[in-house]
Enzyme design. Sequence first.
Site, PDB file in Angstrom:
ATOM      1  N   GLY A 257      22.840 -87.279 -38.048  1.00  0.00           N
ATOM      2  CA  GLY A 257      21.731 -86.765 -37.241  1.00  0.00           C
ATOM      3  C   GLY A 257      20.401 -87.319 -37.702  1.00  0.00           C
TER       4      GLY A 257
ATOM      5  N   SER B 103      15.386 -84.448 -39.020  1.00  0.00           N
ATOM      6  CA  SER B 103      15.199 -85.621 -39.869  1.00  0.00           C
ATOM      7  C   SER B 103      13.768 -86.125 -39.797  1.00  0.00           C
ATOM      8  CB  SER B 103      16.169 -86.724 -39.428  1.00  0.00           C
ATOM      9  OG  SER B 103      15.984 -87.886 -40.200  1.00  0.00           O
TER      10      SER B 103
ATOM     11  N   ARG C  86      23.803 -91.479 -32.901  1.00  0.00           N
ATOM     12  CA  ARG C  86      24.194 -92.284 -31.740  1.00  0.00           C
ATOM     13  C   ARG C  86      23.163 -93.341 -31.385  1.00  0.00           C
ATOM     14  NH1 ARG C  86      27.033 -88.589 -27.038  1.00  0.00           N
ATOM     15  NH2 ARG C  86      28.823 -87.886 -28.259  1.00  0.00           N
TER      16      ARG C  86
ATOM     17  N   ASP D 140      20.590 -73.099 -46.573  1.00  0.00           N
ATOM     18  CA  ASP D 140      19.678 -72.149 -45.949  1.00  0.00           C
ATOM     19  C   ASP D 140      18.306 -72.506 -46.493  1.00  0.00           C
ATOM     20  OD1 ASP D 140      17.998 -70.011 -45.303  1.00  0.00           O
ATOM     21  OD2 ASP D 140      19.649 -68.584 -45.250  1.00  0.00           O
ATOM     22  N   HIS D 141      17.465 -73.125 -45.661  1.00  0.00           N
ATOM     23  CA  HIS D 141      16.232 -73.697 -46.194  1.00  0.00           C
ATOM     24  C   HIS D 141      15.289 -72.641 -46.761  1.00  0.00           C
ATOM     25  CE1 HIS D 141      14.614 -72.762 -42.118  1.00  0.00           C
ATOM     26  NE2 HIS D 141      13.478 -72.612 -42.759  1.00  0.00           N
TER      27      HIS D 141
ATOM     28  N   LYS E 181      12.346 -72.286 -50.575  1.00  0.00           N
ATOM     29  CA  LYS E 181      10.921 -71.948 -50.597  1.00  0.00           C
ATOM     30  C   LYS E 181      10.502 -71.460 -51.981  1.00  0.00           C
ATOM     31  CE  LYS E 181      10.470 -70.749 -45.685  1.00  0.00           C
ATOM     32  NZ  LYS E 181       9.407 -71.687 -45.339  1.00  0.00           N
TER      33      LYS E 181
ATOM     34  N   HIS F 131      18.810 -66.209 -42.944  1.00  0.00           N
ATOM     35  CA  HIS F 131      17.600 -66.082 -43.759  1.00  0.00           C
ATOM     36  C   HIS F 131      17.365 -64.655 -44.254  1.00  0.00           C
ATOM     37  CE1 HIS F 131      17.024 -70.030 -42.326  1.00  0.00           C
ATOM     38  NE2 HIS F 131      16.361 -69.762 -41.233  1.00  0.00           N
TER      39      HIS F 131
ATOM     40  N   LYS G 177      10.299 -63.607 -31.721  1.00  0.00           N
ATOM     41  CA  LYS G 177       9.481 -64.708 -31.217  1.00  0.00           C
ATOM     42  C   LYS G 177       8.332 -64.159 -30.375  1.00  0.00           C
ATOM     43  CE  LYS G 177      12.840 -68.464 -31.238  1.00  0.00           C
ATOM     44  NZ  LYS G 177      12.009 -69.282 -32.148  1.00  0.00           N
TER      45      LYS G 177
END
Length: 485
Positions: free
Chosen positions: A12, A18, A46, A173-174, A178, A236, A334
């Site tokens: 990806g 990215s 791709r 899990d970003h 942190k 998260h 949101k």
Amino acid sequence: MAQPVEKLLLFGATGDLSRRMLIPSLFGLHSDGLLPDQLTITGTARSEYDDAGFRDFAAEALEEFAPADRMTEDNVAAFLERLHYHALDASSQHGYDALAEGLGDISGGLAIFLSTAPWLFGPTIKGLQGAGLATDKVRIGLEKPLGKDLQTSCEINDIVADAFPEERTFRIDHYLGKETVQNILALRFGNSLFEPVWNARGIDNVQITISETVGLEGRAGYYDEVGALRDMVQNHMLQLVSLIAMEPPAHFDGTSIRDEKVKVLRSLRTIAAEDVGHHTVLGQYGAGAVAGKIVRGYDEELEQVSDTETFVALKAHVDNWRWQGVPFYLRTGKRMAERRSEIVIQFKPVPHSIFAERGGMLQPNALVIRLQPEEYVRLLVMAKQPGLDREGIRLREVPLNLSLDTEFAGTQRRIAYERLLLDLIEGDPTLFVRRDEVEAQWAWIDAVREGWKANGVKPKPYSSGSWGPSAAIALTERDGVTWHE
């Protein structure tokens, strides 16, 4: 101790993650001399790029997202020299042998970062196996989503485990990358002040809020399928709960920390179907104003009617000795009033106020851990206002601040993916999620969703730019608690 690899393979590699995060993060590590000198980075997707085309793509990403002070001509050129590209249709088994040939010798170690649609996990793993890219010299990092429920998560994990044992599987899990999240461990286990009261005797409730002001932002297809519960709470927010509630680990290593986290996740009280109406609230944003700008409602953005929740609030409990009776209030949504990620530890009031007869009003102490957009730890304490007190003692809540931006102003601040990519390259699993954690999280989330389905629960409307449905306020105020805003 795992050894750093000599090659990194990004699936990806031409996608938005990215462009915005991975390439700038790798460039930051390169700029500080933290990448192994011999490390090469191969992108695959791709898109019909060659090496030069991918380097042009990366250069544009750096121009947009990398810090300007690092963008020297020599530094950028040296980083781009590390980059290579191999076009691949990951769903087809025909291209993996050519990919392996392009990578060349992997005896020095290979780390794979897999950021693809979940349905591609199976073909990708099978292709890697068939091409000899799943040897004991290879480790794999998996970007979410890892399934949409416990069953599909187990299916994906089984596919991965067939090629990569747990010690070579790094689930990302970003939030765990942190800096402020990691400071939770330093705060709790590096200071004698907090741990004695970090339990049901000292804490009244815990609140975790992750609010966003954005809407769908090009994620309509994915988001409408999963909703807020599975997009944010399953990963998260439950990871934050586990860090707040875990017992002190014996060591600071991947095994000890993750052992304690999974105990918390397994101790989460299942929200039964008959309790979802009292313990959960779900909502969907309508039209409104965010930051002074008129925005459309969810159905209008989606261009179809949907029952997907864009907001969820829950009351959770950790059923063990430390946390018995302490509610954990979780809230995410949101198109809310402001962008904020924070944890609030609300301590219990003092058992007796000596100031009441003199008119002094006390507020219970609170610890606020802000993750974004600012990063700080703030302890709210009571202090006496200056004066002669002829009309009574005046007390006021004042903050004791630890601003990471201020206290560590001379230190290079890093985005989460810098740390996680470096840990993947070096083989440190501490900040990655183990399979038993993921499955414990899904088991709890699935019970909530089954309760919604059994009761025909639908999301309540709320105006964009608000803090969600009014029922979310009632969720806490029934217990005499107010959301920290």
